[in-house]
Design an enzyme around this catalytic site. Structure first.
Site, mmCIF file in Angstrom:
data_model
loop_
_atom_site.group_PDB
_atom_site.id
_atom_site.type_symbol
_atom_site.label_atom_id
_atom_site.label_comp_id
_atom_site.label_asym_id
_atom_site.label_seq_id
_atom_site.Cartn_x
_atom_site.Cartn_y
_atom_site.Cartn_z
ATOM 1 N N LEU A 1 -23.905 0.778 36.040
ATOM 2 C CA LEU A 1 -25.346 0.795 36.269
ATOM 3 C C LEU A 1 -25.588 1.426 37.631
ATOM 4 O O LEU A 1 -24.782 1.251 38.552
ATOM 5 C CB LEU A 1 -25.928 -0.625 36.270
ATOM 6 C CG LEU A 1 -26.105 -1.364 34.945
ATOM 7 C CD1 LEU A 1 -26.749 -2.729 35.212
ATOM 8 C CD2 LEU A 1 -26.963 -0.575 33.975
ATOM 9 N N ASP A 2 -26.704 2.131 37.768
ATOM 10 C CA ASP A 2 -27.058 2.698 39.073
ATOM 11 C C ASP A 2 -27.150 1.590 40.116
ATOM 12 O O ASP A 2 -27.555 0.458 39.812
ATOM 13 C CB ASP A 2 -28.404 3.422 38.999
ATOM 14 C CG ASP A 2 -28.369 4.627 38.072
ATOM 15 O OD1 ASP A 2 -27.256 5.100 37.755
ATOM 16 O OD2 ASP A 2 -29.451 5.090 37.667
ATOM 17 N N ARG A 3 -26.828 1.926 41.341
ATOM 18 C CA ARG A 3 -26.789 0.927 42.406
ATOM 19 C C ARG A 3 -28.095 0.143 42.575
ATOM 20 O O ARG A 3 -28.067 -1.078 42.730
ATOM 21 C CB ARG A 3 -26.387 1.586 43.733
ATOM 22 C CG ARG A 3 -26.135 0.578 44.826
ATOM 23 C CD ARG A 3 -25.354 1.158 45.985
ATOM 24 N NE ARG A 3 -24.927 0.059 46.862
ATOM 25 C CZ ARG A 3 -24.119 0.194 47.892
ATOM 26 N NH1 ARG A 3 -23.632 1.382 48.198
ATOM 27 N NH2 ARG A 3 -23.781 -0.843 48.634
ATOM 28 N N THR B 1 -30.271 -0.580 40.370
ATOM 29 C CA THR B 1 -30.646 -1.204 39.103
ATOM 30 C C THR B 1 -29.991 -2.570 38.966
ATOM 31 O O THR B 1 -28.904 -2.806 39.482
ATOM 32 C CB THR B 1 -30.218 -0.303 37.936
ATOM 33 O OG1 THR B 1 -30.821 0.987 38.097
ATOM 34 C CG2 THR B 1 -30.634 -0.878 36.605
#
Length: 231
Positions: A67-69, A71
């Site tokens: 997951l994107d940081r 998020t």
């Protein structure tokens, strides 16, 4: 972001068995190590397993997806070498259903719909750009959305991915004029206080790669008044 995970007490485990562990990632945590040198979530999970089960030596852990940081939400890890390739296969064959919740200030024109773009990643600024038609080095991106709720100042969207591209939800929603709350990189006008973006990996459903049982896992929402209003 400089926030790091330092010990197992920061870990939010939402599901665990002999083969897999699913955690609710906080904003700011990185799933795997990168050039920042911050402690990755994978290391914290290894430490958690080592302490909980009194395991000496190196702990096996397979990273299945990321997951994107900024998020939040569900991240699956494999605890065994038997489960990892099977989980990877589920992702490749799209036999894992992932549902995200996103907060936007500007709603899409239609209450529900499908977005199709071709995304091209720019590694220099770690950003993707969406195109209406295929361009060189682009990848097709498809997502389905619907408006779940109108809040005082925002709209809650449910998003289901058909493809998994770099920053896909962020760039596709931004492209239709609905950037995610706090996402400065993709056009929102101000950041969230904790540097997060209001995108949450809410639910995952799949057939367990070893036991073959149906799993339906939901991640609690971040502690925030606006997220609280979504329930």
């Amino acid at each position: 972001m400089s926030k790091t995970l330092s010990n197992k007490d920061n870990l939010k485990v939402v599901y665990e068995d002999n083969h897999i562990i699913v955690v609710n990632k906080r904003a700011g945590d990185i799933v795997q190590g990168d050039k920042t040198g911050d402690t990755p979530l994978s290391d914290v999970v290894k430490n958690y397993i080592a302490v909980k089960y009194n395991k000496p030596g190196n702990v096996y852990l397979g990273t299945v997806h990321r997951l994107d940081r900024p998020t939040t939400g569900l991240v699956i890890f494999s605890k065994t070498s038997k489960a990892l390739p099977r989980l990877n296969k589920l992702f490749v064959s799209k036999d894992i259903s992932k549902t995200y919740w996103a907060l936007v200030k500007n709603p899409p024109e239609k209450p529900s719909g499908t977005l199709v773009h071709w995304l091209k990643k720019n590694p220099k600024n770690n950003k993707s750009r969406a195109y209406k038609k295929e361009v060189p080095d682009s990848k097709k991106a498809i997502l389905h959305y619907k408006i779940l709720k109108k809040l005082d100042n925002y709209y809650l969207l449910e998003v289901n991915l058909e493809t998994g591209r770099h920053h896909q939800i962020r760039v596709q929603l931004s492209t239709i004029g609905s950037p995610i709350k706090g996402d400065l990189k993709y056009g929102f006008n101000r950041s969230n206080k904790d540097a997060s973006i209001s995108l949450h990996a809410r639910n995952i459903t799949f057939i367990h790669p070893v036991s073959k049982t149906d799993l339906n896992i939901t991640a609690p929402l971040p502690k925030d008044p606006i997220w609280d209003a979504c329930l």
